[in-house]
Enzyme design. Structure first.
Site, short mmCIF file in Angstrom:
data_model
loop_
_atom_site.label_atom_id
_atom_site.label_comp_id
_atom_site.label_asym_id
_atom_site.label_seq_id
_atom_site.Cartn_x
_atom_site.Cartn_y
_atom_site.Cartn_z
N LYS A 170 12.57 -2.50 -14.61
CA LYS A 170 11.66 -3.54 -15.11
C LYS A 170 12.44 -4.52 -16.00
N LEU A 223 0.84 -1.21 0.00
CA LEU A 223 0.00 0.00 0.00
C LEU A 223 0.87 1.26 0.00
N THR A 224 1.67 1.40 -1.06
CA THR A 224 2.38 2.66 -1.29
C THR A 224 1.32 3.71 -1.61
N ARG A 252 9.02 15.78 -20.64
CA ARG A 252 9.71 14.82 -19.76
C ARG A 252 11.13 14.64 -20.30
N THR A 270 6.51 -4.58 -18.85
CA THR A 270 6.07 -3.46 -19.69
C THR A 270 6.82 -3.44 -21.01
N ASP A 271 6.20 -2.82 -22.02
CA ASP A 271 6.88 -2.65 -23.31
C ASP A 271 8.03 -1.65 -23.20
N GLU A 272 8.08 -0.88 -22.10
CA GLU A 272 9.13 0.14 -21.99
C GLU A 272 10.53 -0.47 -21.88
N ASN A 318 -1.81 0.94 -20.34
CA ASN A 318 -3.18 0.59 -19.92
C ASN A 318 -3.98 1.83 -19.55
N PHE A 347 2.35 -8.38 -10.04
CA PHE A 347 2.13 -7.03 -10.58
C PHE A 347 2.93 -5.98 -9.81
N TYR A 362 12.83 3.73 -14.41
CA TYR A 362 11.71 2.78 -14.30
C TYR A 362 11.91 1.61 -15.25
N PRO A 365 -6.05 9.55 -16.61
CA PRO A 365 -6.84 10.01 -15.46
C PRO A 365 -6.46 11.40 -14.97
N ARG A 366 -5.19 11.79 -15.17
CA ARG A 366 -4.83 13.16 -14.77
C ARG A 366 -5.63 14.18 -15.57
P1 NAD Z 1 0.35 0.84 -9.76
O1 NAD Z 1 1.46 1.78 -9.45
O2 NAD Z 1 -1.03 1.35 -9.94
O3 NAD Z 1 0.27 -0.30 -8.61
C1 NAD Z 1 1.42 -0.93 -8.11
C2 NAD Z 1 1.05 -1.63 -6.82
O4 NAD Z 1 2.22 -2.31 -6.31
C3 NAD Z 1 0.58 -0.67 -5.71
O5 NAD Z 1 -0.61 -1.16 -5.12
C4 NAD Z 1 1.73 -0.66 -4.72
O6 NAD Z 1 1.32 -0.44 -3.38
C5 NAD Z 1 2.31 -2.06 -4.91
N1 NAD Z 1 3.74 -2.13 -4.52
C6 NAD Z 1 4.75 -1.35 -4.95
N2 NAD Z 1 5.90 -1.69 -4.36
C7 NAD Z 1 5.61 -2.75 -3.55
C8 NAD Z 1 6.38 -3.54 -2.67
N3 NAD Z 1 7.69 -3.31 -2.47
N4 NAD Z 1 5.77 -4.54 -1.99
C9 NAD Z 1 4.43 -4.77 -2.16
N5 NAD Z 1 3.65 -4.04 -2.97
C10 NAD Z 1 4.23 -3.03 -3.65
O7 NAD Z 1 0.85 0.02 -11.03
P2 NAD Z 1 0.03 -0.59 -12.26
O8 NAD Z 1 -0.13 0.45 -13.29
O9 NAD Z 1 -1.15 -1.32 -11.75
O10 NAD Z 1 1.11 -1.64 -12.81
C11 NAD Z 1 1.13 -2.98 -12.35
C12 NAD Z 1 2.23 -3.73 -13.08
O11 NAD Z 1 1.98 -3.69 -14.48
C13 NAD Z 1 3.62 -3.16 -12.88
O12 NAD Z 1 4.53 -4.22 -12.76
C14 NAD Z 1 3.88 -2.37 -14.16
O13 NAD Z 1 5.26 -2.30 -14.45
C15 NAD Z 1 3.13 -3.21 -15.16
N6 NAD Z 1 2.63 -2.47 -16.35
C16 NAD Z 1 1.86 -1.35 -16.20
C17 NAD Z 1 1.38 -0.71 -17.35
C18 NAD Z 1 0.50 0.52 -17.25
O14 NAD Z 1 0.17 1.11 -18.27
N7 NAD Z 1 0.07 0.94 -16.07
C19 NAD Z 1 1.67 -1.21 -18.61
C20 NAD Z 1 2.46 -2.37 -18.71
C21 NAD Z 1 2.93 -2.99 -17.58
O1 TDX Z 2 0.42 15.06 -17.47
C1 TDX Z 2 0.94 14.35 -18.34
N1 TDX Z 2 1.05 14.84 -19.61
C2 TDX Z 2 1.59 14.13 -20.64
O2 TDX Z 2 1.68 14.63 -21.76
C3 TDX Z 2 1.41 13.01 -18.07
C4 TDX Z 2 1.30 12.44 -16.69
C5 TDX Z 2 1.94 12.30 -19.13
N2 TDX Z 2 2.05 12.83 -20.36
C6 TDX Z 2 2.58 12.01 -21.47
C7 TDX Z 2 3.86 11.25 -21.19
C8 TDX Z 2 3.70 10.00 -22.02
O3 TDX Z 2 4.12 10.23 -23.35
O4 TDX Z 2 1.59 11.01 -21.70
C9 TDX Z 2 2.19 9.75 -22.03
C10 TDX Z 2 1.74 8.71 -21.03
O5 TDX Z 2 2.33 9.05 -19.78
P1 TDX Z 2 2.20 8.10 -18.48
O6 TDX Z 2 0.76 7.94 -18.16
O7 TDX Z 2 3.10 8.66 -17.43
O8 TDX Z 2 2.69 6.71 -19.04
P2 TDX Z 2 4.08 6.18 -19.65
O9 TDX Z 2 5.22 7.01 -19.25
O10 TDX Z 2 3.86 5.95 -21.11
O11 TDX Z 2 4.20 4.76 -18.88
C11 TDX Z 2 3.02 3.95 -18.68
O12 TDX Z 2 2.94 2.88 -19.58
C12 TDX Z 2 3.84 1.82 -19.41
C13 TDX Z 2 2.94 3.42 -17.25
O13 TDX Z 2 3.03 4.50 -16.34
C14 TDX Z 2 4.02 2.43 -16.99
O14 TDX Z 2 3.92 1.89 -15.68
C15 TDX Z 2 3.87 1.31 -17.99
O15 TDX Z 2 4.92 0.39 -17.85
#
Ligand code: NAD
Ligand code: TDX
Length: 331
Positions: A151, A35-36, A270, A120-122, A177, A77, A147, A189-190
């Site tokens: 990964k 629960l960060t 960024r 992640t694809d990153e 996602n 995850f 980041y 969502p921002r």
């Molecule tokens: P998120 O940041 O919303 O959630 C991450 C969760 O992990 C949080 O609930 C946090 O409390 C928990 N956590 C972090 N460090 C921890 C620790 N040390 N011990 C226990 N719990 C811990 O992330 P998300 O967007 O749901 O991503 C989940 C996974 O999917 C990640 O591995 C991320 O790299 C991967 N991923 C995300 C995206 C994306 O677009 N969000 C895309 C591809 C892959």
């Molecule tokens: O306020 C913003 N304005 C903006 O232009 C923010 C927060 C982001 N951006 C841009 C940066 C990126 O090009 O939007 C794009 C998406 O940004 P993020 O939501 O921060 O995602 P990204 O950096 O692409 O990474 C995401 O996808 C892969 C997730 O955060 C990662 O966890 C996942 O692995």
């Protein structure tokens, strides 16, 4: 099946837990989450009497060992996930993403438990803005940010534990996602919550950067396909052919929310900003018969906007602080 879901109180994990509880009542779900700031009990509120939530850290090796010993499979995850936070302070990313994955790997090795590692694809770096090249499982790792480097490191550990110790693990690398319960620090969502709170959306640079959007439900259905049918040692790329540049995603959100197309601010870019991500998911589709359901971004964003409109209780208390952090960074 007894399933341990790490990071199940975060965005993708919580959606995974919801759909698993709903669609697979025979699966007993335990969530391990520290629960960060990114994880929330509230995200699991609607299923809290159907699962077990353990508040604990991945790097707590004895806790992870105990929980892994009690389960049949782990879906991993948990991670630090926000690129801007990694740029500002990388230490928690190394700790949770690298050391945390090591802790999970050692536990599944000791107990012979099946692991699916979510990545992640990153890890593949970025692609030229214009072109039709896409990432495949053969693309070499080339991470750009702290980041993505952590990964990629975790993915390499998983591969080595498969090869060296015969750990039964699969890996997936998914694109960006979107959907309900995503933390409001992230792009979509921002911007939605900026509009809902009377703020102007913020676009980094010119907004030409391209992301390959997938609805979180499609990511999670792919994870289940891999968990059930994937070949151990394999890496599967997950994507739904959703490439869009940031400016056009933002303008679609503005249109769907009844705002003018220019009702946003450009803010500083960024550092090291990846230009383009694009996934070739044909191997996953062909091998495991997976297909995404949410292929219309307008529909997906419409329902996501409705979710944020209807669930201000979930994100409202965070908004001031998240925006104060961005203001401090000039974004
Ligand atoms: P998120 O940041 O919303 O959630 C991450 C969760 O992990 C949080 O609930 C946090 O409390 C928990 N956590 C972090 N460090 C921890 C620790 N040390 N011990 C226990 N719990 C811990 O992330 P998300 O967007 O749901 O991503 C989940 C996974 O999917 C990640 O591995 C991320 O790299 C991967 N991923 C995300 C995206 C994306 O677009 N969000 C895309 C591809 C892959
Ligand atoms: O306020 C913003 N304005 C903006 O232009 C923010 C927060 C982001 N951006 C841009 C940066 C990126 O090009 O939007 C794009 C998406 O940004 P993020 O939501 O921060 O995602 P990204 O950096 O692409 O990474 C995401 O996808 C892969 C997730 O955060 C990662 O966890 C996942 O692995």
């Amino acid at each position: 099946m007894r399933l341990l879901v790490t990071g199940g109180a975060g965005f993708i994990g919580a959606n995974f837990v919801h759909s698993t509880v709903q669609e697979r009542p025979a699966v007993a779900v335990t969530v391990l989450d520290v629960l960060t700031y990114a994880g929330s009990r509230e995200s699991l509120r609607s299923v809290d009497d159907q699962i077990r939530l353990i508040e604990g850290d991945l790097v707590d090796e004895s806790l992870v060992d105990t929980l892994v010993a009690e389960c049949d499979a782990v879906v991993h995850f948990a991670a630090e996930t926000h690129v801007d936070n990694a740029l500002a302070g990388p230490a928690p990313f190394v700790r949770s993403n690298v050391v945390g994955t090591f802790s999970v790997l050692e536990a599944v090795r000791r107990h012979g438990v099946r692991l699916h590692h979510v990545s992640t694809d990153e890890v593949y770096g970025d692609l030229p803005l214009h072109g039709d090249e896409r990432f495949t499982a053969q693309t070499p790792f080339n991470p750009s940010s702290p980041y993505s480097a952590t990964k990629a490191s975790a993915d390499l550990l998983v591969r080595a534990w498969v090869r060296s110790y015969g750990v039964r693990a699969t890996i997936s690398n998914c694109s960006n996602n979107y959907g309900p319960y995503q933390h409001i620090e992230k792009f979509i969502p921002r911007q939605i919550t900026n509009v809902l709170t009377g703020r102007r959306p913020k676009l980094y640079g010119t907004g030409a950067n391209v992301r390959d959007w997938i609805h979180v439900e499609d990511h999670n259905s792919a994870v289940w396909h891999i968990l059930e049918g994937g070949v151990c040692g394999s890496t599967y790329l997950i994507g739904a052919d959703g490439e869009r540049d940031n400016l056009s995603v933002l303008q679609l959100i503005l249109a769907l929310m009844g705002r003018d197309a220019d009702d946003f601010d450009h803010v500083p870019d960024r550092v090291g900003h990846d230009l383009r991500y694009a996934i070739d998911a044909s191997a996953l589709r062909a091998e495991l018969g997976w297909t995404p359901k949410h292929t219309d971004l307008t529909e997906g964003l419409t329902s996501t906007i409705a979710w944020y409109r209807d669930n201000e209780w979930w994100w409202g208390p965070l908004k001031e602080q998240v925006e104060a952090g961005y203001t401090e960074r000039g974004q």
